[in-house]
Write a protein that holds these residues in place. Sequence first.
Motif, PDB file in Angstrom:
ATOM      1  N   SER A  18       0.860  -1.186   0.000  1.00 50.37           N
ATOM      2  CA  SER A  18       0.000   0.000   0.000  1.00 50.37           C
ATOM      3  C   SER A  18       0.898   1.239   0.000  1.00 50.37           C
ATOM      4  O   SER A  18       1.878   1.304   0.762  1.00 50.37           O
ATOM      5  CB  SER A  18      -0.911   0.018   1.230  1.00 50.37           C
ATOM      6  N   VAL A  19       0.569   2.186  -0.866  1.00 51.47           N
ATOM      7  CA  VAL A  19       1.406   3.380  -1.023  1.00 51.47           C
ATOM      8  C   VAL A  19       0.606   4.626  -0.642  1.00 51.47           C
ATOM      9  O   VAL A  19      -0.550   4.798  -1.069  1.00 51.47           O
ATOM     10  CB  VAL A  19       1.916   3.513  -2.470  1.00 51.47           C
ATOM     11  N   LEU A  20       1.214   5.488   0.167  1.00 54.90           N
ATOM     12  CA  LEU A  20       0.616   6.769   0.540  1.00 54.90           C
ATOM     13  C   LEU A  20       1.102   7.822  -0.449  1.00 54.90           C
ATOM     14  O   LEU A  20       2.314   8.022  -0.594  1.00 54.90           O
ATOM     15  CB  LEU A  20       1.012   7.153   1.962  1.00 54.90           C
ATOM     16  N   VAL A  21       0.148   8.456  -1.137  1.00 55.00           N
ATOM     17  CA  VAL A  21       0.496   9.429  -2.181  1.00 55.00           C
ATOM     18  C   VAL A  21      -0.004  10.821  -1.789  1.00 55.00           C
ATOM     19  O   VAL A  21      -1.122  10.974  -1.287  1.00 55.00           O
ATOM     20  CB  VAL A  21      -0.115   9.008  -3.538  1.00 55.00           C
ATOM     21  N   GLY A  22       0.831  11.834  -2.051  1.00 56.85           N
ATOM     22  CA  GLY A  22       0.463  13.227  -1.783  1.00 56.85           C
ATOM     23  C   GLY A  22       1.172  14.143  -2.749  1.00 56.85           C
ATOM     24  O   GLY A  22       2.379  13.959  -3.004  1.00 56.85           O
ATOM     25  N   ASP A  23       0.451  15.095  -3.311  1.00 58.68           N
ATOM     26  CA  ASP A  23       1.030  16.005  -4.308  1.00 58.68           C
ATOM     27  C   ASP A  23       1.648  15.245  -5.468  1.00 58.68           C
ATOM     28  O   ASP A  23       2.760  15.564  -5.946  1.00 58.68           O
ATOM     29  CB  ASP A  23       2.089  16.916  -3.658  1.00 58.68           C
ATOM     30  N   ASN A  24       0.932  14.158  -5.876  1.00 60.25           N
ATOM     31  CA  ASN A  24       1.386  13.325  -6.996  1.00 60.25           C
ATOM     32  C   ASN A  24       2.739  12.666  -6.740  1.00 60.25           C
ATOM     33  O   ASN A  24       3.488  12.357  -7.671  1.00 60.25           O
ATOM     34  CB  ASN A  24       1.460  14.153  -8.290  1.00 60.25           C
ATOM     35  N   LYS A  25       3.053  12.482  -5.455  1.00 62.18           N
ATOM     36  CA  LYS A  25       4.313  11.822  -5.107  1.00 62.18           C
ATOM     37  C   LYS A  25       4.050  10.697  -4.118  1.00 62.18           C
ATOM     38  O   LYS A  25       3.145  10.784  -3.287  1.00 62.18           O
ATOM     39  CB  LYS A  25       5.291  12.821  -4.482  1.00 62.18           C
ATOM     40  N   ALA A  26       4.853   9.667  -4.222  1.00 63.71           N
ATOM     41  CA  ALA A  26       4.770   8.564  -3.265  1.00 63.71           C
ATOM     42  C   ALA A  26       5.501   8.987  -1.993  1.00 63.71           C
ATOM     43  O   ALA A  26       6.715   9.223  -2.013  1.00 63.71           O
ATOM     44  CB  ALA A  26       5.406   7.303  -3.848  1.00 63.71           C
ATOM     45  N   LEU A  27       4.749   9.111  -0.909  1.00 64.77           N
ATOM     46  CA  LEU A  27       5.341   9.593   0.332  1.00 64.77           C
ATOM     47  C   LEU A  27       5.824   8.443   1.231  1.00 64.77           C
ATOM     48  O   LEU A  27       6.812   8.585   1.944  1.00 64.77           O
ATOM     49  CB  LEU A  27       4.315  10.443   1.096  1.00 64.77           C
ATOM     50  N   ALA A  28       5.096   7.359   1.205  1.00 64.94           N
ATOM     51  CA  ALA A  28       5.471   6.222   2.046  1.00 64.94           C
ATOM     52  C   ALA A  28       4.814   4.952   1.497  1.00 64.94           C
ATOM     53  O   ALA A  28       3.866   5.008   0.705  1.00 64.94           O
ATOM     54  CB  ALA A  28       5.031   6.450   3.497  1.00 64.94           C
ATOM     55  N   ALA A  29       5.344   3.826   1.916  1.00 63.53           N
ATOM     56  CA  ALA A  29       4.796   2.541   1.463  1.00 63.53           C
ATOM     57  C   ALA A  29       4.913   1.526   2.588  1.00 63.53           C
ATOM     58  O   ALA A  29       5.854   1.577   3.393  1.00 63.53           O
ATOM     59  CB  ALA A  29       5.533   2.048   0.225  1.00 63.53           C
ATOM     60  N   VAL A  30       3.948   0.648   2.654  1.00 58.98           N
ATOM     61  CA  VAL A  30       3.978  -0.412   3.654  1.00 58.98           C
ATOM     62  C   VAL A  30       3.554  -1.718   2.981  1.00 58.98           C
ATOM     63  O   VAL A  30       2.670  -1.720   2.113  1.00 58.98           O
ATOM     64  CB  VAL A  30       3.035  -0.083   4.836  1.00 58.98           C
TER      65      VAL A  30
END
Length: 213
Positions: A18-30
């Motif tokens: 699962s990827v956390l996306v913000g401002d069209n960028k990948a911020l974190a992944a788990v």
Amino acid sequence: SEIIDFCKKEIEEGKTVSVLVGDNKALAAVSLTDEIKPESIQLVSNLQSKGKAVYLVTGDNRRSALRVAKALSIPEENVYAEVLPEEKAEIVKELEEKHGIVAFIGDGINDAVALTAANIGIAASGTDIAAESSDIVLTRKDIRLTSVAISIAEKTFSKIKTGLFWAFFYNVLAIPIAAAGFLRPEIAGLAMALSSVSVVTNALTLNRYKPKF
């Protein structure tokens, strides 16, 4: 790029990412994965030691299925992945043609059709519909009880064969002697009683049987 590399690595290992996306960028992944219980490993090992062929049938993606199969020491050719509920029943029928008697272990709604189709359906303490579709229901959340159920069934079948042997032994031995007129009625009655007693006594010894857990 580190997040992308992480995602690729985890996906290749059969994990869900699962990827956390913000401002069209990948911020974190788990990454997430199913926990393989030691009891499952013990059950598969026990069944294989008895010469049973073990298969993994799942709706998960093939990478995840192969990762689980590897941990359980199930051959890759015995893995069916991305399978729909109705397809599980078809696989059961296919395995019946290949091996004969097939037992299917499941615990969810998706397993109900396959549990009904199998020669022996075993509900691993799951949903009500899975239990209703099964021949055997494990009363505790310990899948190793499957091995215990098989051991009890095998022991019971052995007792049945022993009981039939003694029942036929007395009759086969006594009938020709009685037909020849050499068997007195009281002896014939005693032999018949001994036949029944031996069969019942043999069956009652099951009460002392303690399967290895």
